[in-house]
Design a protein around this motif. Structure first.
Motif, PDB file in Angstrom:
ATOM      1  N   GLU A   4       0.806  -1.319   0.070  1.00  0.00           N
ATOM      2  CA  GLU A   4      -0.005   0.143   0.037  1.00  0.00           C
ATOM      3  C   GLU A   4       1.063   1.214   0.103  1.00  0.00           C
ATOM      4  O   GLU A   4       0.566   2.254  -0.408  1.00  0.00           O
ATOM      5  CB  GLU A   4      -0.742   0.109   1.403  1.00  0.00           C
ATOM      6  N   ASN A   5       1.937   1.237   0.660  1.00  0.00           N
ATOM      7  CA  ASN A   5       2.922   2.327   0.817  1.00  0.00           C
ATOM      8  C   ASN A   5       3.638   2.478  -0.646  1.00  0.00           C
ATOM      9  O   ASN A   5       4.218   3.555  -0.871  1.00  0.00           O
ATOM     10  CB  ASN A   5       4.028   1.987   1.503  1.00  0.00           C
ATOM     11  N   TYR A  52       8.287  -6.088 -13.877  1.00  0.00           N
ATOM     12  CA  TYR A  52       8.527  -7.024 -12.885  1.00  0.00           C
ATOM     13  C   TYR A  52       8.678  -6.129 -11.661  1.00  0.00           C
ATOM     14  O   TYR A  52       8.212  -6.686 -10.455  1.00  0.00           O
ATOM     15  CB  TYR A  52      10.262  -7.406 -13.331  1.00  0.00           C
ATOM     16  N   LEU A  53       8.993  -4.937 -11.502  1.00  0.00           N
ATOM     17  CA  LEU A  53       9.201  -4.106 -10.393  1.00  0.00           C
ATOM     18  C   LEU A  53       7.848  -3.989  -9.761  1.00  0.00           C
ATOM     19  O   LEU A  53       7.789  -3.894  -8.556  1.00  0.00           O
ATOM     20  CB  LEU A  53      10.123  -2.717 -10.464  1.00  0.00           C
ATOM     21  N   ARG A  59       4.224  -7.726  -4.179  1.00  0.00           N
ATOM     22  CA  ARG A  59       4.066  -9.022  -3.312  1.00  0.00           C
ATOM     23  C   ARG A  59       5.010  -8.634  -2.356  1.00  0.00           C
ATOM     24  O   ARG A  59       5.592  -9.820  -1.522  1.00  0.00           O
ATOM     25  CB  ARG A  59       4.763 -10.248  -4.255  1.00  0.00           C
ATOM     26  N   GLY A  60       5.611  -7.798  -1.985  1.00  0.00           N
ATOM     27  CA  GLY A  60       6.314  -7.330  -1.170  1.00  0.00           C
ATOM     28  C   GLY A  60       7.937  -7.983  -1.061  1.00  0.00           C
ATOM     29  O   GLY A  60       8.444  -8.395  -0.015  1.00  0.00           O
ATOM     30  N   THR A  61       8.555  -7.595  -2.244  1.00  0.00           N
ATOM     31  CA  THR A  61       9.770  -8.030  -2.372  1.00  0.00           C
ATOM     32  C   THR A  61      10.845  -7.508  -1.304  1.00  0.00           C
ATOM     33  O   THR A  61      10.640  -6.339  -1.069  1.00  0.00           O
ATOM     34  CB  THR A  61      10.515  -7.738  -3.695  1.00  0.00           C
TER      35      THR A  61
END
Length: 109
Positions: A4-5, A52-53, A59-61
Motif C-alpha cells: 500500500e505504501n 517486474y518491479l 508481493r513485498g519483495t
C-alpha cells in the motif's frame, strides 16, 4: 513496508510500461525501422523491468533497492534514447521513462 505504501510508484511503473509498449509497437511501424532499433530494444527492456518491479512491489519483495536502482538506470537510458526521436510516441515515452527513473531513485534514497 507493505505494498500500500508503494501505490504511487506502482502507478508510475505501470504508466511507463504502457508508454514503452506503445512506443515499441509504433516504432515497428515507422518507415525507417532501422533507425529505431535502439529505441525498440530499450522500450522492451524498460517495459519488462517496470512490469517486474511493479509485480515485485505488490508481493513485498525484499529487493526493493536493488530492483529500483536497476529500473531507474534502464528507464533513464530508454528516456534518453526516446528523446533523440521526433515522433510523438517517443516524446511521450521519454517523459514517462524519465519520470519513472526519478521515482525509482527516490525509492532507493
Amino acid at each position: 513496508m507493505s505494498h500500500e505504501n508503494y501505490q504511487s510508484i506502482i502507478k508510475t511503473l505501470h504508466e511507463c510500461m504502457t508508454a514503452c509498449n506503445h512506443c515499441y509497437d509504433a516504432c515497428l511501424k515507422e518507415e525507417d525501422v532501422k533507425m529505431m532499433v535502439e529505441c525498440i530494444r530499450l522500450d522492451r527492456e524498460c517495459a519488462d523491468i517496470c512490469s517486474y518491479l511493479e509485480q515485485a512491489l505488490g508481493r513485498g519483495t525484499p529487493f526493493v533497492s536493488e530492483l529500483a536502482e536497476a529500473c531507474a538506470k534502464i528507464c533513464e537510458a530508454c528516456g534518453n534514447e526516446c528523446q533523440n526521436h521526433d515522433h510523438d510516441h517517443c516524446k511521450k515515452c521519454a517523459e514517462a521513462c524519465l519520470k519513472c527513473a526519478e521515482e525509482c531513485r527516490r525509492l532507493v534514497a
